[in-house]
Design a protein around this motif. Structure first.
Motif, short mmCIF file in Angstrom:
data_model
loop_
_atom_site.label_atom_id
_atom_site.label_comp_id
_atom_site.label_asym_id
_atom_site.label_seq_id
_atom_site.Cartn_x
_atom_site.Cartn_y
_atom_site.Cartn_z
N GLU A 21 0.82 -1.20 0.00
CA GLU A 21 0.00 0.00 0.00
C GLU A 21 0.86 1.27 0.00
OE1 GLU A 21 -2.55 -0.38 3.35
OE2 GLU A 21 -3.95 -1.76 2.35
N SER A 22 2.03 1.19 0.61
CA SER A 22 2.94 2.34 0.63
C SER A 22 3.42 2.70 -0.78
CB SER A 22 4.15 2.05 1.52
OG SER A 22 3.76 1.81 2.85
N LEU A 23 3.55 1.68 -1.62
CA LEU A 23 4.07 1.90 -2.98
C LEU A 23 2.97 2.27 -3.96
CD1 LEU A 23 6.64 -1.04 -3.23
CD2 LEU A 23 7.09 1.36 -2.70
N GLY A 24 1.72 2.03 -3.60
CA GLY A 24 0.62 2.37 -4.50
C GLY A 24 0.59 1.46 -5.71
N ASP A 25 0.07 1.99 -6.84
CA ASP A 25 -0.07 1.16 -8.04
C ASP A 25 0.91 1.56 -9.13
OD1 ASP A 25 -1.07 3.61 -8.69
OD2 ASP A 25 -3.04 2.91 -9.36
N GLU A 26 2.03 2.17 -8.74
CA GLU A 26 3.02 2.63 -9.73
C GLU A 26 3.85 1.48 -10.28
OE1 GLU A 26 6.65 5.93 -10.02
OE2 GLU A 26 5.37 5.85 -8.24
N TYR A 27 3.91 0.37 -9.54
CA TYR A 27 4.77 -0.75 -9.94
C TYR A 27 3.98 -2.04 -10.04
CZ TYR A 27 8.02 2.68 -7.99
OH TYR A 27 8.68 3.85 -7.68
N GLU A 28 4.52 -2.98 -10.82
CA GLU A 28 3.99 -4.34 -10.82
C GLU A 28 4.52 -5.03 -9.56
OE1 GLU A 28 1.96 -5.84 -12.81
OE2 GLU A 28 1.81 -4.37 -14.43
N MET A 29 3.63 -5.61 -8.77
CA MET A 29 4.03 -6.18 -7.49
C MET A 29 4.08 -7.70 -7.57
SD MET A 29 4.26 -3.29 -6.00
CE MET A 29 4.65 -3.83 -4.35
N ILE A 30 5.11 -8.26 -6.94
CA ILE A 30 5.27 -9.71 -6.81
C ILE A 30 5.44 -10.01 -5.33
CG2 ILE A 30 6.59 -11.75 -7.53
CD1 ILE A 30 7.74 -10.00 -9.82
N PHE A 31 4.74 -11.02 -4.81
CA PHE A 31 4.77 -11.31 -3.38
C PHE A 31 5.30 -12.72 -3.13
CE2 PHE A 31 0.93 -8.65 -4.17
CZ PHE A 31 1.47 -7.46 -3.72
N ALA A 32 6.06 -12.87 -2.03
CA ALA A 32 6.52 -14.18 -1.58
C ALA A 32 6.54 -14.18 -0.06
CB ALA A 32 7.91 -14.48 -2.13
N THR A 33 6.13 -15.30 0.55
CA THR A 33 6.06 -15.37 2.01
C THR A 33 7.18 -16.22 2.61
OG1 THR A 33 4.49 -17.20 1.82
CG2 THR A 33 3.58 -14.98 2.06
N SER A 34 8.15 -16.63 1.77
CA SER A 34 9.30 -17.37 2.28
C SER A 34 10.48 -17.15 1.34
CB SER A 34 9.01 -18.86 2.39
OG SER A 34 8.91 -19.44 1.10
N GLY A 35 11.68 -17.40 1.86
CA GLY A 35 12.87 -17.25 1.03
C GLY A 35 12.89 -18.21 -0.13
N ALA A 36 12.49 -19.47 0.12
CA ALA A 36 12.50 -20.47 -0.94
C ALA A 36 11.52 -20.11 -2.05
CB ALA A 36 12.15 -21.85 -0.36
N GLU A 37 10.33 -19.64 -1.67
CA GLU A 37 9.34 -19.23 -2.67
C GLU A 37 9.87 -18.05 -3.49
OE1 GLU A 37 4.70 -17.62 -3.01
OE2 GLU A 37 5.70 -17.75 -1.05
N ALA A 38 10.52 -17.10 -2.80
CA ALA A 38 11.08 -15.93 -3.50
C ALA A 38 12.10 -16.35 -4.54
CB ALA A 38 11.71 -14.98 -2.48
N LEU A 39 13.00 -17.27 -4.19
CA LEU A 39 14.02 -17.71 -5.13
C LEU A 39 13.40 -18.40 -6.34
CD1 LEU A 39 16.75 -19.06 -2.67
CD2 LEU A 39 16.79 -16.93 -3.97
N ASP A 40 12.35 -19.19 -6.11
CA ASP A 40 11.67 -19.86 -7.23
C ASP A 40 11.06 -18.83 -8.18
OD1 ASP A 40 12.34 -22.38 -6.35
OD2 ASP A 40 10.45 -22.70 -5.26
#
Length: 382
Positions: A21-40
């Motif tokens: 919410e701090s970044l608003g809609d200016e960027y495409e957002m990608i979310f990950a809830t763990s380090g392993a998921e982020a790396l994938d």
């Protein structure tokens, strides 16, 4: 212009929502809830920037950052740590791992927006500069390759016809002038060949032709090629081969010939009196056995500050336009690129007015007969 991708990695969904919410809609957002998921996710589609939490179960943010910075494919992705860890040593550790910034929780939205915007702008400009540099480098290579071939085409008949006329001309005065024309054309052809070879070695299509050959006869032949020029200048040309070296080695003989010809040719060229020596020695390093070539002269020498620069493109130690030894300065560039291709190294030692020593080390690969003599336990045959 495409929107830039920002990845937020945090094991707490509420934190992800706050940062998003701090970044608003200016960027495409990608979310990950763990380090392993982020790396994938990163392996599937690299983001432009990562906002990374540190305290996560399993793989923490430090480990994720370390993995990213250790991989050439992902090391350039900017990483900003967003964490509740506020100790100075925590921030220092994050920055030492390669993060570009460190934001502490609870976050201030406009601070997050400003920092993300600034870092993404810097990344955009950096990517633009890299693309421009790559395009300029590619254009330079294509230009050199094209111009070199176009220049070589008319030179071939000039040299050939001059040689033909020289064989039939009986007038000594005309023969003298024709010889000057032929020498100038041959010199120009040599410069063009250097340009072509420089461009070729920058490509991906260059492959070494690793074949066995006898080292001592190869070096004898090389010294014989430079012998007449050394004699004409009153120089002593010597060759020494370490008896510990095997008779037969495996290497790209043509490439090695180019390198040593450049070094010996330069040594003779820049030496007015004294001697030029080529030594071949057997050496070793942590990675195995080596052949160490040393070309020493008693010539004009090189200033200490120029010892690294002379291996750059179009460089001579004397950069003046009116220098006493003309040339494009490509010889040592070719030598460096070839030796790097052969997984070796090249360097120089020198004292002005005393002389120079150019060193070349390449891996020692034994021919079948030499390997058999070494026995199965020899590190060279492993």
């Amino acid at each position: 212009m495409r929107r830039q991708n920002v990845m937020i990695v945090d094991d707490t969904p509420a934190n992800i929502e706050v940062v998003s919410e701090s970044l608003g809609d200016e960027y495409e957002m990608i979310f990950a809830t763990s380090g392993a998921e982020a790396l994938d996710l990163i392996r599937e589609d690299k983001p432009d920037l990562i906002l990374l939490d540190i305290m996560m179960p399993g793989m923490d943010g430090y480990e994720v950052c370390s993995i990213l910075k250790g991989d050439p494919a992902t090391r350039d992705i900017p990483v900003i740590f967003v964490t509740a860890m506020i100790q100075e040593e925590d921030e220092i550790r994050g920055l030492e791992l390669g993060a570009i910034d460190y934001i502490t929780k609870p976050i201030t939205p406009h601070v997050v927006r400003a920092r993300v915007k600034n870092h993404l702008e810097m990344k955009r400009y950096r990517d633009l500069l890299e693309n421009l540099s790559t395009a300029a480098d590619r254009t330079k290579k294509e230009f050199l390759r094209g111009v070199s071939h176009e220049l070589r085409t008319p030179l071939t008949p000039i040299i050939g016809m001059t040689d033909l006329v020289l064989t039939s001309e009986e007038d000594d005065e005309k023969r003298k002038y024709l010889s000057l024309v032929q020498k100038a054309a041959m010199k120009l052809l040599g410069l063009i060949e250097d340009l072509i070879e420089t461009s070729r070695l920058e490509g991906d299509e260059v492959h070494l032709e690793q074949r066995p050959f006898q080292l001592k006869p190869f070096l004898d032949s090389l010294a014989a090629e430079l012998g007449p020029l050394a004699v004409s200048k009153g120089l002593k040309l010597s060759l020494s081969v370490d008896p510990e070296l095997p008779e037969t080695v495996v290497a790209d003989q043509g490439m090695l010939h180019k390198v040593l010809s450049v070094l010996l040719g330069n040594a003779v060229k820049f030496t007015a009196q004294g001697e030029v020596a080529l030594d071949a020695l057997r050496g070793s390093s942590g990675s195995g056995l080596l052949v160490h070539f040393a070309v020493a002269d008693t010539g004009i020498g090189i200033a200490e500050e120029d010892l690294e620069r002379i291996f750059n493109d179009f460089t001579q130690s004397d950069g003046a336009i009116t220098r006493a030894y003309p040339g494009l300065g490509l010889g040592l560039t070719l030598a460096r690129r070839i030796i790097e291709l052969m997984e070796g190294r090249i360097w120089a030692e020198s004292r002005q007015g005393v002389g120079s020593i150019f060193h070349v080390e390449i891996p020692l690969v034994l021919g079948d007969s030499a390997a058999a003599e070494q026995g199965p336990s020899s590190p060279a045959s492993a």
